[in-house]
Design a protein around this motif. Structure first.
Motif, mmCIF file in Angstrom:
data_model
loop_
_atom_site.group_PDB
_atom_site.id
_atom_site.type_symbol
_atom_site.label_atom_id
_atom_site.label_comp_id
_atom_site.label_asym_id
_atom_site.label_seq_id
_atom_site.Cartn_x
_atom_site.Cartn_y
_atom_site.Cartn_z
ATOM 1 N N ASN A 144 -7.582 7.856 2.880
ATOM 2 C CA ASN A 144 -8.274 8.403 3.783
ATOM 3 C C ASN A 144 -8.151 10.391 3.914
ATOM 4 O OD1 ASN A 144 -9.896 6.097 5.094
ATOM 5 N ND2 ASN A 144 -8.404 5.244 6.574
ATOM 6 N N GLY B 230 0.996 -1.473 0.253
ATOM 7 C CA GLY B 230 0.019 0.005 -0.243
ATOM 8 C C GLY B 230 0.391 1.116 0.261
ATOM 9 N N SER C 286 -2.577 3.172 -0.557
ATOM 10 C CA SER C 286 -2.615 2.429 1.238
ATOM 11 C C SER C 286 -3.710 3.799 2.059
ATOM 12 C CB SER C 286 -1.468 3.303 2.091
ATOM 13 O OG SER C 286 -1.573 4.144 1.923
ATOM 14 N N LYS C 287 -4.414 2.733 3.030
ATOM 15 C CA LYS C 287 -5.055 3.263 3.290
ATOM 16 C C LYS C 287 -4.746 4.537 3.887
ATOM 17 C CE LYS C 287 -8.785 -0.032 3.936
ATOM 18 N NZ LYS C 287 -10.081 0.628 3.319
ATOM 19 N N THR C 288 -3.517 4.840 4.404
ATOM 20 C CA THR C 288 -3.600 6.148 4.775
ATOM 21 C C THR C 288 -4.162 7.316 3.919
ATOM 22 O OG1 THR C 288 -1.973 5.254 7.245
ATOM 23 C CG2 THR C 288 -2.155 7.790 5.745
ATOM 24 N N SER D 291 -12.459 2.334 -2.378
ATOM 25 C CA SER D 291 -11.665 1.583 -1.704
ATOM 26 C C SER D 291 -10.981 -0.037 -1.847
ATOM 27 C CB SER D 291 -11.554 1.513 -0.209
ATOM 28 O OG SER D 291 -12.843 0.862 0.181
ATOM 29 N N CYS E 163 -7.616 0.651 -3.238
ATOM 30 C CA CYS E 163 -6.613 -0.054 -2.545
ATOM 31 C C CYS E 163 -6.112 -1.325 -2.021
ATOM 32 C CB CYS E 163 -7.113 0.529 -0.625
ATOM 33 S SG CYS E 163 -6.818 2.399 -0.380
ATOM 34 N N HIS E 164 -7.542 -2.134 -3.258
ATOM 35 C CA HIS E 164 -7.194 -3.482 -3.516
ATOM 36 C C HIS E 164 -6.755 -3.623 -4.707
ATOM 37 C CE1 HIS E 164 -8.388 -4.394 1.183
ATOM 38 N NE2 HIS E 164 -9.340 -3.201 0.847
#
Length: 749
Positions: free
Chosen positions: A521, A479, A516-518, A628, A632-633
């Motif tokens: 977000n 990520g 990345s999730k960060t 996401s 993200c995936h």
């Protein structure tokens, strides 16, 4: 007064007007059922009648209009004819506000439009827009937004007419329109809070706020034979040698010709005699479940136990044999089942077909086995969830694509220098993201027109996303977060990267899948609302420093570590005295925020601006959960099931539908299991010009046709795969592999 409802040939029901509101609209959800009584020359909306102030039900339920007598209705019409509507200023306002000293009158549709509230209970009271009841809002309640648990779209936490909050759940908010549709569908017995399932308190509040809850059963309970499919049991003998002279579908209870279903999946069966089962109590396993046990190493143990049990009875064993890979055999019925279960197959019910030559993997079973491990089960659920989210993203991106015009912009791309040529194309004066994009690879001389319009664009976006993922604009292994590249900031490359990703999503490119999730977000919720984690730190030395601080086990070692990295802490703005070991947690958090978020403030803002192209960032912020799934995936690897669902099978009326479909499904299984020289990506590329499924999906949707042709044909303009009808599976497989392999090899050369 009793009445009967009749219709005459010269009476147009649709052209009649409600005697109370004067509108011809036939909208049961808004105005109730539109009732027409020809012999009385009367048409009325049910809700207009219920809410009228000067009429009561003086008859029985079977008299007049649900107890409203015809003479009373006429009197009410005459009374209302003298009253002017305070909204539309026309006569016939039969409904009045019940608030003391309020003289407002209005028609029912006008009241809805002006956001009046009508209470479908007790005395059927009505309140005007000024005196209507409101829900209490606490001062401390957040004024943000959350998902409406009915439509799953965002609903703002505001004290307005269109928004209702649950009286029983603190964080449950709904659109009024969603609640009304839910109430009409569920009825009084099933309408309840969708979060906590409370019924009494929830219904009482919704009735007070003007939600009509009809006193009837739920719509799904009233549908005739709604659950008929659940009563269907699989009854077909699937063993290789069916001994029953009356056929595989014959079932005679309490005899040797009774059909026994697989004890695990229940979707395969055998006659007791065909598998040497002496009684109904004996268990039987189908081939699919046996193969799962075999792969897990458990089947041999079960087989020994089964043999021991069999020897105790009469020394015979189960005669269910696995067929040889390419031997002629009767149709097992399973491919037919799979076809019927597939949501995208558009042919009629398939008839049984015997003596077809099928591949070894002729039984295409996509259902999850009960013996699957808990890890595989959770992975399967996760993939299923992601697939659902990606379907939602597909629909959202199609909405954004409506901005794209037919006017074209051509990009001349050099595949060996994808970034420079893409940057040049996106920065050219005539480039517009709302134009249709055509791609021409300047270093490929012999590309066909089909490739230029379809395959080249797919290939370009795939190369571009791959370059961005591995570029210096991002850092991290899996990520990725934005890096700090001052030269890239100076050249505005972060903006261009965001713009390219937005354009790629809307114009049919692949899902990036490397955020990345960060980072995600930060884009959606803003960097000030995000808490980074240690995994977001790509710099090995920085990560090691943070770990030493985080895992320091006493104050002296912590202070020693801080002394050693004082320059780094000063640069990050985190250098401060530490007097207790517990101070390390806040310090680590501040370092992470400084290094992962504050350090890349300029790149992040520039990247956000680029993602606003075509409205992509706005949709991301409205639907963060679904976006996401593609940002993200990583895209899910192609499988026989996904390819089968992707292609809609069309069957000509003069063609045996099972013939081609069975071979097609069996071939996909062979390709997935590695028993072919081509891959599933090759098949997709041959048919559509793309080796991946775009985030927005294909346009038009891929189809498969079975025709009397010699070789397969991939029509990329229509995303249509035309397949030959052959006598044997081996012929079908040979034609597929020869054509696809040679076609793609020539294209690559």
């Amino acid at each position: 007064e009793e009445f009967r409802m009749s219709k005459t040939d010269n009476f147009d029901v649709q052209s009649t007007f409600c005697v109370l509101c004067g509108r011809p609209d036939d909208c049961p959800e808004k105005y109730g059922e539109k009732r027409t009584y020809v012999e009385y020359s009367l048409t009325v909306h049910y809700y207009c009648l219920l809410m009228s102030s000067g009429i009561w039900q003086r008859g029985e339920e079977d008299e007049g209009v649900d107890g409203f007598l015809i003479t009373d209705i006429r009197k009410e019409v005459n009374r209302a004819a003298k009253l002017k509507c305070n909204i539309c200023k026309k006569k016939g306002a039969s409904i009045g506000c019940v608030a003391p000293k309020c003289k407002r009158s209005y028609h029912f549709p006008c009241g809805l439009q002006r956001e009046c509230i009508f209470q479908f209970m007790e005395d059927f009271r009505s309140y005007c827009w000024e005196h209507r009841p409101v829900q209490e809002f606490m001062d401390k309640e957040p004024r943000g937004a959350s998902q409406c648990t009915i439509c799953l779209d965002l609903v703002e936490h505001l004290p307005v007419y269109t928004v209702l909050k649950s009286p029983c759940c603190k964080n449950a908010w709904f659109h009024r329109e969603c609640l009304q549709y839910q109430a009409l569908s569920a009825g009084i017995f099933f309408f309840r809070c969708t979060v906590c399932n409370n019924k009494d308190k929830f219904q009482k509040e919704m009735l007070r706020m003007g939600i009509h809850i009809p006193e009837r059963d739920a719509s799904w309970e009233l549908e005739e034979n709604a659950y008929q499919d659940l009563l269907h049991c699989y009854q077909h003998c699937d063993v290789k040698r069916c001994l029953c002279k009356k056929g595989r579908d014959y079932n005679e209870p309490d005899s040797k010709w009774e059909i026994k279903r697989c004890q695990y999946c229940g979707s395969r069966g055998t006659h007791l005699a065909c598998s040497s089962l002496k009684s109904w109590e004996q268990n039987w396993d189908c081939m699919e479940c046996r193969s799962i046990f075999a792969k897990s190493g458990q089947y041999s143990k079960r087989k020994k136990r089964a043999l021991a049990t069999s020897e105790k009875t009469n020394g015979t064993t189960c005669l269910l044999e696995e067929p040889p890979p390419k031997s002629p055999r009767q149709s097992s019925g399973s491919p037919r089942n799979f076809l019927l279960q597939s949501p995208k197959i558009m042919c009629q019910t398939l008839s049984p077909c015997s003596h077809l030559e099928l591949p070894a993997s002729n039984r295409v079973t996509m259902s999850l086995s009960p013996v699957m491990s808990s890890r595989n089960w959770s992975l399967s659920l996760r993939h299923k969830h992601l697939r659902k989210k990606r379907r939602e993203v597909c629909n959202i991106l199609k909405e954004l694509k409506a901005q794209v015009k037919t006017k074209t912009t051509r990009l001349n791309i050099n595949a060996e220098n994808i970034w420079s040529s893409a940057l040049k194309g996106f920065r050219q004066r005539i480039f517009s993201p709302t134009n249709t994009i055509e791609v021409n690879f300047s270093n490929c001389k012999n590309r066909s027109k089909t490739n230029t319009s379809a395959a080249s664009k797919h290939h370009f976006f795939q190369l571009l996303m791959l370059h961005l993922q591995n570029s210096s604009l991002f850092e991290g292994s899996f990520g990725k977060n934005l890096s700090l590249d001052f030269q890239a900031v100076k050249e505005n490359l972060y903006f261009e990267a965001g713009k390219m990703i937005a354009v790629s999503l809307v114009h049919g490119g692949p899902s990036p899948g490397f955020f990345s999730k960060t980072l995600f977000n930060c884009l959606v919720y803003g960097p000030e609302n995000v808490k980074p984690v240690l995994e977001d730190v790509a710099d090995v030395d920085v990560a090691q420093t943070i770990k030493m601080i985080k895992y320091a086990n006493n104050l002296s070692s912590l202070q020693s570590t801080l002394q050693d990295c004082s320059e780094f802490l000063a640069a990050a703005g985190c250098l401060r005295p530490v007097t207790a070991l517990c101070d390390k947690n806040m310090l680590v958090n501040d370092i992470l925020i400084s290094h992962v978020i504050k350090r890349i403030t300029l790149p992040l803002e520039s990247f956000r601006q680029g993602l606003k192209t075509l409205g992509v960032l706005e949709k991301m912020q409205m639907h963060p959960d679904v976006f996401s799934s593609i940002l993200c995936h990583k895209p899910e690897r192609l499988s026989a099931e996904t390819v089968c669902d992707l292609f809609t099978i069309h069957s000509s009326s003069d063609v045996n539908k099972v013939e081609g479909a069975d071979f097609w499904l069996g071939y996909l299984q062979d390709v997935e299991s590695g028993e072919s020289v081509v891959t599933l990506e090759d098949i997709l590329l041959f048919a559509t010009g793309s080796c991946y499924v775009p985030s927005i999906g294909f346009d038009p949707e891929p189809t498969v046709k079975f025709l009397h042709i010699r070789y397969p044909v991939g029509n990329r303009l229509l995303n249509c795969l035309e397949l030959p009808i052959t006598k044997t599976y081996q012929q079908f497989k040979n034609m597929m592999e020869l054509t696809i392999r040679n076609t793609l090899r020539v294209e690559r050369e």
